[in-house]
Enzyme design. Structure first.
Site, short mmCIF file in Angstrom:
data_model
loop_
_atom_site.label_atom_id
_atom_site.label_comp_id
_atom_site.label_asym_id
_atom_site.label_seq_id
_atom_site.Cartn_x
_atom_site.Cartn_y
_atom_site.Cartn_z
N HIS A 101 0.85 -1.20 0.00
CA HIS A 101 0.00 0.00 0.00
C HIS A 101 0.89 1.25 0.00
CE1 HIS A 101 -4.04 -1.86 1.25
NE2 HIS A 101 -3.29 -2.75 0.65
N GLU A 103 0.83 3.89 1.76
CA GLU A 103 1.26 4.33 3.10
C GLU A 103 2.45 3.49 3.56
OE1 GLU A 103 -1.71 3.57 1.96
OE2 GLU A 103 -3.33 4.67 2.95
N CYS A 128 -6.85 2.52 4.38
CA CYS A 128 -7.65 1.32 4.68
C CYS A 128 -7.32 0.82 6.08
CB CYS A 128 -7.37 0.24 3.65
SG CYS A 128 -5.78 -0.56 3.90
N CYS A 131 -3.75 -0.36 6.61
CA CYS A 131 -2.76 0.72 6.76
C CYS A 131 -2.87 1.39 8.13
CB CYS A 131 -2.92 1.76 5.66
SG CYS A 131 -2.31 1.15 4.09
N1 THU Z 1 -4.46 1.01 -1.53
C1 THU Z 1 -3.49 1.75 -0.90
O1 THU Z 1 -2.37 1.90 -1.42
N2 THU Z 1 -3.77 2.32 0.31
C2 THU Z 1 -4.98 2.19 0.93
O2 THU Z 1 -5.06 2.35 2.14
C3 THU Z 1 -6.13 1.79 0.11
C4 THU Z 1 -5.78 0.80 -0.95
C5 THU Z 1 -4.12 0.34 -2.80
C6 THU Z 1 -3.94 -1.15 -2.65
C7 THU Z 1 -4.24 -1.63 -4.04
O3 THU Z 1 -3.05 -1.50 -4.80
C8 THU Z 1 -5.25 -0.64 -4.58
O4 THU Z 1 -5.16 0.53 -3.75
C9 THU Z 1 -6.69 -1.13 -4.56
O5 THU Z 1 -7.05 -1.50 -3.30
ZN ZN Z 2 -4.01 0.50 2.94
#
Ligand code: THU
Ligand code: ZN
Length: 296
Positions: A101, A103, A128, A131
């Protein structure tokens, strides 16, 4: 300028775009030091908070969302005043749990650069649950300020009430605390020595599986990732994921990887070799060198 930032820069206010362009070479990996940031604030005539929100599309341009095409960008601001961008990384053809992710990418960028505290996290979508839990593992995690477009700044404790964290497992030196484990190993191979040093800096209070990965490219550059455990186990960040995210932030291709080394402690309750191989083999035809070392 003709590179991965061009579309994001064209959307920025002119003074900010002009001030940023000199930083955004092909090798820009998302690091801006405190002096450069102060100059950007001055030249753009924005507040630092406005500026950090406005440059999130630059962070998102570091993403490699091969499955979702959903670009997430994050910025971690260290206590030093330097800022570290990160973005999401999805591995083509592999299980979704290998995803990094934005973060996690930004936080690991700060950690690998020697930051011992993060004070702000700025992100273009609401973090999310995974994270929020990952951030809660950090030094003073509950007080880290979360900045989102269109939302009031709030500490993590607002986004993660009734939190479960390291203290519940009696861990008092959370992630980003300076801590070094030393290992016995005779080697004069610089890539192996780097992996060994990085494994010593990894964070494994729940399994003692201190570990790190170093990826070496054909031109001799190296990109490392350390293991970062989490009190809730699943949001732990694997060293291979951290190394791949580091490599992609630096605008390198998987096809440039010549060598991959995993160093891990012989005293760990688990081994990361299977997880590291799965992730590596989906993106490169390179055999993982696995070195088990004895802590002193
Ligand atoms: N994603 C993030 O990078 N951070 C979050 O907290 C929400 C989700 C990314 C993970 C994945 O690559 C894409 O967004 C779809 O979930
Ligand atoms: Zn996340």
């Amino acid at each position: 300028m003709q590179n991965r930032f061009i579309d994001s820069v064209s959307e920025l206010p002119k003074p900010l775009a002009c001030a940023l362009v000199p930083l955004l070479g092909d090798d820009f990996c998302g690091y801006i030091d405190a002096n450069q940031l102060a100059n950007l604030v001055e030249q753009s005539q924005l507040s630092e908070q406005e500026l950090l929100l406005k440059i999130l599309p630059i962070a998102a341009a570091l993403a490699s969302p091969t499955l979702s095409q959903f670009f997430v960008g994050a910025i971690a601001k260290g206590a030093s005043g330097d800022i570290y961008m990160g973005a999401n990384l999805e591995l083509p053809g592999e299980a979704l749990f290998h995803t990094v992710h934005a973060e996690q990418s930004a936080i690991s960028h700060a950690w690998l650069s020697g930051e011992t505290q993060i004070v702000d996290i700025i992100v273009n979508f609401s973090p999310c649950g995974h994270c929020r839990q990952f951030i809660n593992e950090l030094v003073d995690g509950s007080t880290i300020n979360i900045h989102l477009p269109g939302q009031q700044t709030q500490p993590l404790s607002h986004y993660l009430p009734y939190a479960f964290g390291p203290k519940d497992l009696n861990v008092t030196r959370p992630l980003l605390t300076k801590n070094e484990v030393e290992f016995v190993l005779e080697s004069n191979d610089p890539t192996i020595i780097e992996a060994l040093d990085q494994a010593g800096l990894s964070y494994a209070p729940y399994t003692q599986c201190h570990a790190a990965v170093v990826l070496e490219t054909h031109d001799g550059a190296t990109f490392c990732g350390r293991y970062a455990e989490n009190a809730a186990f699943n949001p732990s960040m694997q060293p291979m994921q951290m190394a791949l995210s580091n490599l992609v932030r630096h605008n390198r291709e998987y096809s440039e990887i010549k060598r991959a080394v995993l160093v891990e402690s012989s005293k760990g309750q688990i081994s990361l070799v299977g997880a590291a191989m799965d992730a590596l083999h989906t993106i490169a035809a390179v055999e993982l060198e696995h070195i088990v070392v004895e802590p002193i």
